[in-house]
Scaffold this motif. Structure first.
Motif, PDB file in Angstrom:
ATOM      1  N   ASN A   1      36.420  75.091  64.901  1.00 16.60           N
ATOM      2  CA  ASN A   1      36.488  75.478  66.178  1.00 16.60           C
ATOM      3  C   ASN A   1      35.566  75.273  67.043  1.00 16.60           C
ATOM      4  O   ASN A   1      34.715  76.115  67.636  1.00 16.60           O
ATOM      5  CB  ASN A   1      36.812  77.042  66.039  1.00 16.60           C
ATOM      6  N   THR A   2      34.965  74.042  67.050  1.00 16.39           N
ATOM      7  CA  THR A   2      33.952  73.405  67.908  1.00 16.39           C
ATOM      8  C   THR A   2      32.475  73.831  67.128  1.00 16.39           C
ATOM      9  O   THR A   2      31.600  73.282  67.740  1.00 16.39           O
ATOM     10  CB  THR A   2      33.894  73.788  69.431  1.00 16.39           C
ATOM     11  N   ALA A   3      32.465  74.424  66.061  1.00 13.86           N
ATOM     12  CA  ALA A   3      31.169  74.919  65.403  1.00 13.86           C
ATOM     13  C   ALA A   3      30.379  73.606  64.484  1.00 13.86           C
ATOM     14  O   ALA A   3      31.086  72.899  64.084  1.00 13.86           O
ATOM     15  CB  ALA A   3      31.445  76.077  64.413  1.00 13.86           C
ATOM     16  N   LEU A   4      29.375  73.766  64.961  1.00 11.02           N
ATOM     17  CA  LEU A   4      28.576  72.621  64.271  1.00 11.02           C
ATOM     18  C   LEU A   4      27.420  73.006  63.273  1.00 11.02           C
ATOM     19  O   LEU A   4      27.308  74.360  63.239  1.00 11.02           O
ATOM     20  CB  LEU A   4      27.575  71.822  65.495  1.00 11.02           C
ATOM     21  N   ASP A   5      26.929  72.152  62.633  1.00 10.18           N
ATOM     22  CA  ASP A   5      26.036  72.518  61.458  1.00 10.18           C
ATOM     23  C   ASP A   5      24.905  73.293  62.119  1.00 10.18           C
ATOM     24  O   ASP A   5      24.178  72.890  63.077  1.00 10.18           O
ATOM     25  CB  ASP A   5      25.449  71.465  61.267  1.00 10.18           C
ATOM     26  N   GLY A   6      24.592  74.564  61.599  1.00 10.41           N
ATOM     27  CA  GLY A   6      23.220  75.266  62.045  1.00 10.41           C
ATOM     28  C   GLY A   6      23.802  76.302  62.882  1.00 10.41           C
ATOM     29  O   GLY A   6      22.989  77.290  63.219  1.00 10.41           O
TER      30      GLY A   6
ATOM     31  N   ALA B   1      29.841  71.506  78.043  1.00 13.14           N
ATOM     32  CA  ALA B   1      31.054  72.125  78.078  1.00 13.14           C
ATOM     33  C   ALA B   1      31.754  71.456  76.931  1.00 13.14           C
ATOM     34  O   ALA B   1      31.852  70.669  76.146  1.00 13.14           O
ATOM     35  CB  ALA B   1      32.084  71.981  79.213  1.00 13.14           C
ATOM     36  N   TRP B   2      33.004  72.189  76.504  1.00 12.40           N
ATOM     37  CA  TRP B   2      34.023  71.787  75.509  1.00 12.40           C
ATOM     38  C   TRP B   2      35.363  71.696  75.930  1.00 12.40           C
ATOM     39  O   TRP B   2      35.700  72.684  76.587  1.00 12.40           O
ATOM     40  CB  TRP B   2      34.137  72.739  74.225  1.00 12.40           C
ATOM     41  N   GLY B   3      36.060  70.516  75.978  1.00 10.50           N
ATOM     42  CA  GLY B   3      37.451  70.446  76.446  1.00 10.50           C
ATOM     43  C   GLY B   3      38.490  71.669  76.115  1.00 10.50           C
ATOM     44  O   GLY B   3      38.612  72.001  74.974  1.00 10.50           O
ATOM     45  N   GLU B   4      39.060  72.177  77.089  1.00  9.72           N
ATOM     46  CA  GLU B   4      39.975  73.209  76.663  1.00  9.72           C
ATOM     47  C   GLU B   4      41.089  72.847  75.981  1.00  9.72           C
ATOM     48  O   GLU B   4      41.526  73.599  74.700  1.00  9.72           O
ATOM     49  CB  GLU B   4      40.438  74.037  77.907  1.00  9.72           C
ATOM     50  N   LYS B   5      41.823  71.687  76.066  1.00 10.22           N
ATOM     51  CA  LYS B   5      42.895  71.312  75.147  1.00 10.22           C
ATOM     52  C   LYS B   5      42.390  70.256  74.059  1.00 10.22           C
ATOM     53  O   LYS B   5      42.745  70.549  72.781  1.00 10.22           O
ATOM     54  CB  LYS B   5      43.577  70.550  76.080  1.00 10.22           C
ATOM     55  N   THR B   6      41.332  69.485  74.272  1.00 14.94           N
ATOM     56  CA  THR B   6      40.681  68.446  73.198  1.00 14.94           C
ATOM     57  C   THR B   6      39.813  69.002  72.376  1.00 14.94           C
ATOM     58  O   THR B   6      39.675  68.520  71.134  1.00 14.94           O
ATOM     59  CB  THR B   6      40.066  67.237  73.950  1.00 14.94           C
ATOM     60  N   ARG B   7      39.055  70.078  72.650  1.00 13.02           N
ATOM     61  CA  ARG B   7      38.004  70.866  71.850  1.00 13.02           C
ATOM     62  C   ARG B   7      36.793  69.774  71.613  1.00 13.02           C
ATOM     63  O   ARG B   7      36.405  69.871  70.498  1.00 13.02           O
ATOM     64  CB  ARG B   7      38.788  71.250  70.673  1.00 13.02           C
ATOM     65  N   LYS B   8      36.970  68.760  72.588  1.00  7.09           N
ATOM     66  CA  LYS B   8      35.900  67.808  72.391  1.00  7.09           C
ATOM     67  C   LYS B   8      34.826  68.119  73.291  1.00  7.09           C
ATOM     68  O   LYS B   8      35.163  68.669  74.433  1.00  7.09           O
ATOM     69  CB  LYS B   8      36.399  66.411  72.310  1.00  7.09           C
TER      70      LYS B   8
END
Length: 700
Positions: free
Chosen positions: A48-53, A131-138
């Motif tokens: 869910n868009t979480a990154l390392d750390g 930001a993070w894309g609402e649909k793409t989660r990118k």
């Protein structure tokens, strides 16, 4: 913060945890949760868009196939480890992507045309995710800075800072607030403070320092006592709670000191101008003022806001010359302060502080930031003079606040604490020290400290000095910030805090604010204080990691010119896969792999050694060896050495050849120490380090 609809969970496992994400090379992730014996497994599709750390909330989906291994789904990202990344721009007609250089499974960052800031295809750049894309989660980003790919040193240092989660620039709203700050000191402000402008005051700092954050004043009183003032830059006068300046200082928590630069916690207008206690200028300060006799016994003290006017700016070298020669500007006052400091120092060690010695190793850099030499500096009486008065002020402020009450409860306060040594580590070390004839009484924390000081005194000048000092330090716990006061073991203090460096440490700013509230009788408890303490401790650790990475880069860069050369060295660490050696002359550490040895070795933790399976030969921390430099990888910041088993007439053990004389900078640059232990654990050296050597040695 990102949120996403959660999948249906097993009703028997409806639990939510908070933890830190650790993404593996395979793309699988684990969330480490304090108090859980096993990490929670999170598949890449459930991050869910979480990154390392990142700090996240994770819901348990089910127990999983492996017994004891829970599997989860990230529901919320609470705090990003970092939001800025370096990479290469891939440009299209109306948009671009940043292809990240580093970052576990970070997708390419989309950059809209209005955020390109003139970037061209193939440029190296720093991009901030906004930001993070609402649909793409990118991720969607904007360019912060276009980097000069030809300046490899600058690129490397900036990548280290970004990798550690430190932003390179201040946000626009911070700069706007900064521009609005009024620089003049009004008569009204002066009237609300104790005026020390006519009392002799001076600063003592490294030769290249610009942010003079503390000063000492001295005068003899009519009652025969000496009044010593410890005056600290009043940062809280300019950095107000809730402002963009304050939020950014809280976020950074500390300045970061790399070999060729400082990334400041506060903009330079504050750190180097408004709050820097420059000579011959009126400055606002927060002070701890002591009346003491000639034996350094404090008879009374005063805490409060002041205004000062520094008469002189000393370097440590100038003060050391006065101490050694007895002559120089204000020599009577300097010598008196030194005598008082040395008296306090002896008393401190007698009362239980541990006397670990410290050595500072710095690179001499040319105008391009290239290392051209190594300078080894030891703490002398000039450094100890400042250290002792800073310790006295920190200790006094902490003890004063500890006695204040709000709603009949202790005032929440950011103490600086240091726990007692780990029992298991201490036992192993005591057994090892006993092999050299040094007895340790490990029955109580007090007896351990006494044993340490006795050993440190007896070991001076002996072959085992380096190994026992190094391993002794590694038994120590890490010092941290917390509202739960357990005292400072290394310093031997029941109460301790950080009050003396608010220009470069956010906890000091918090201490100033709370102290002012206590003095005014208007305490407003901060419900988020413990969270702020933990964040400051975390950022301090990240800053230290960045500093180690920067120093390691310089070690590799320096030693690349000596590939194939042979050096004397000392074993500085061991692991199951090899051992580290620090060269005697260049103080640069590299790894000798056991795969390049003539026999198999096993790792003996109790002996801090590798033991040969066929011969029984031991390679132990502190052993003197001879190595050959075989490789240096700047990208990995890694040096590789080979052990020279037998020297013959054709082998020349050399010192570094004299380099061409080049204009050098950074010899006294703060934070330029080449630290050991880049790839192995190290213990706290708190209590052995001075609180005033600007960056590297101020982490008490």
């Amino acid at each position: 913060m990102t949120k996403k609809k959660k999948p249906k969970k097993d009703s028997s496992q409806k639990k939510t945890y908070k933890g830190i994400v650790d993404v593996t090379r395979s793309g699988m992730a684990f969330v480490a949760v304090e108090g859980l014996t096993s990490d929670i497994l999170v598949k890449q599709k459930n991050l869910n868009t979480a990154l390392d750390g990142d700090e996240v909330l994770v819901d348990v989906i089910h127990q999983g196939r492996n017994v004891g291994r829970m599997e989860g789904f990230v529901t919320d990202v609470l705090k990003r480890k970092k939001t800025e990344f370096t990479g290469t721009i891939q440009l299209s007609k109306t948009f671009a992507f940043l292809v990240p250089e580093k970052g576990a499974f970070l997708p390419d960052i989309y950059i809209p045309e209005n955020s390109l800031k003139g970037a061209k295809d193939g440029d190296k750049a720093v991009v901030r995710i906004v930001a993070w894309g609402e649909k793409t989660r990118k991720p969607v980003g904007e360019i912060v800075e276009i980097l000069d790919a030809s300046d490899t040193n600058d690129l490397a240092m900036k990548e280290i800072l970004i990798e550690s989660g430190f932003p390179l620039q201040f946000p626009d709203e911070v700069l706007e607030e900064l521009a609005a700050i009024k620089e003049e000191i009004t008569e009204k402000e002066i009237s609300q403070r104790k005026d020390f402008r006519k009392i002799l005051t001076f600063t003592i700092d490294p030769v290249d320092a610009k942010d003079f954050d503390d000063a000492l004043s001295i005068r003899k009183l009519k009652n025969g006592l000496y009044e010593i003032g410890v005056h600290i830059a009043d940062v809280s006068q300019y950095v107000l709670p809730g402002t963009a300046l304050d939020k950014e200082a809280d976020r950074r928590a500390t300045s970061v000191y790399l070999p060729d630069r400082v990334l400041p916690m506060l903009p330079e207008k504050i750190s180097n101008e408004l709050c820097s206690l420059r000579p011959h200028e009126d400055k606002l300060t927060f002070s701890a003022v002591f009346q003491m006799d000639e034996k350094a016994v404090v008879k009374q003290f005063w805490l409060g806001r002041t205004v000062i006017h520094s008469a002189h700016r000393f370097t440590y070298e100038e003060v050391q010359d006065i101490i050694e020669s007895g002559e120089g500007p204000y020599d009577g006052e300097v010598l008196l302060l030194n005598n008082l400091a040395q008296t306090m120092r002896k008393k401190r060690f007698k009362e239980g502080a541990i006397n670990f010695s410290s050595q500072e190793v710095r690179f001499r850099l040319d105008e391009h930031g290239k290392p051209i030499g190594v300078v080894v500096k030891e703490s002398k009486e000039a450094h100890q003079l400042i250290e002792e008065f800073m310790l006295l002020a920190n200790r006094t402020v902490a003890e004063y606040v500890s006695k204040q009450k709000v709603n009949k409860q202790p005032v929440p306060f950011p103490y600086r604490v240091h726990d007692t040594p780990d029992e298991e580590k201490m036992h192993v070390f005591a057994v090892f020290a006993n092999k050299f004839g040094y007895k340790f009484d490990v029955n109580t924390p007090e007896s351990i400290a006494t044993s340490f000081n006795k050993m440190l005194q007896l070991v001076q000048g002996k072959p085992e000095q380096h190994v026992l000092e190094t391993l002794g330090i590694r038994t120590m716990a890490k010092a941290v910030y917390t509202t739960e006061n357990i005292g400072h073991y290394g310093l031997g203090f029941t109460y301790y805090c950080h009050f003396t460096s608010p220009i470069r440490r956010y906890p000091d700013v918090l201490v100033h604010r709370i102290l002012e509230q206590c003095l005014a009788g208007e305490v407003k408890p901060d419900k988020l204080l413990e969270k702020r303490c933990k964040h400051s401790s975390d950022m301090e650790r990240k800053a230290m990691e960045a500093e180690r990475a920067g120093n390691k880069y310089k070690q590799v860069e320096y030693m690349q010119q000596f590939i194939g050369d042979t050096f004397d060295g000392v074993v500085s660490g061991v692991a199951h896969f090899g051992f580290w050696v620090e060269t005697v002359d260049t103080k640069c550490e590299g790894l000798v792999s056991i795969h390049n040895m003539n026999e198999e070795f096993r790792h003996s933790e109790t002996d801090y050694a590798l033991v040969g399976q066929q011969t029984g030969r031991k390679i132990r921390i502190g052993d003197k060896v001879t190595i050959r430099v075989v490789a240096g990888n700047l990208a990995k910041r890694q040096l590789d050495y080979d052990l020279i088993e037998d020297l013959d007439d054709t082998t020349t053990v050399r010192k570094p050849a004299a380099r061409p004389k080049t204009k050098a900078r950074g010899e006294d640059r703060r934070g330029g120490a080449a630290k050991k232990g880049s790839r192995k654990p190290a213990g706290s050296r708190e209590g052995a380090k001075t609180d005033k050597s600007k960056g590297k040695k101020k982490k008490k």
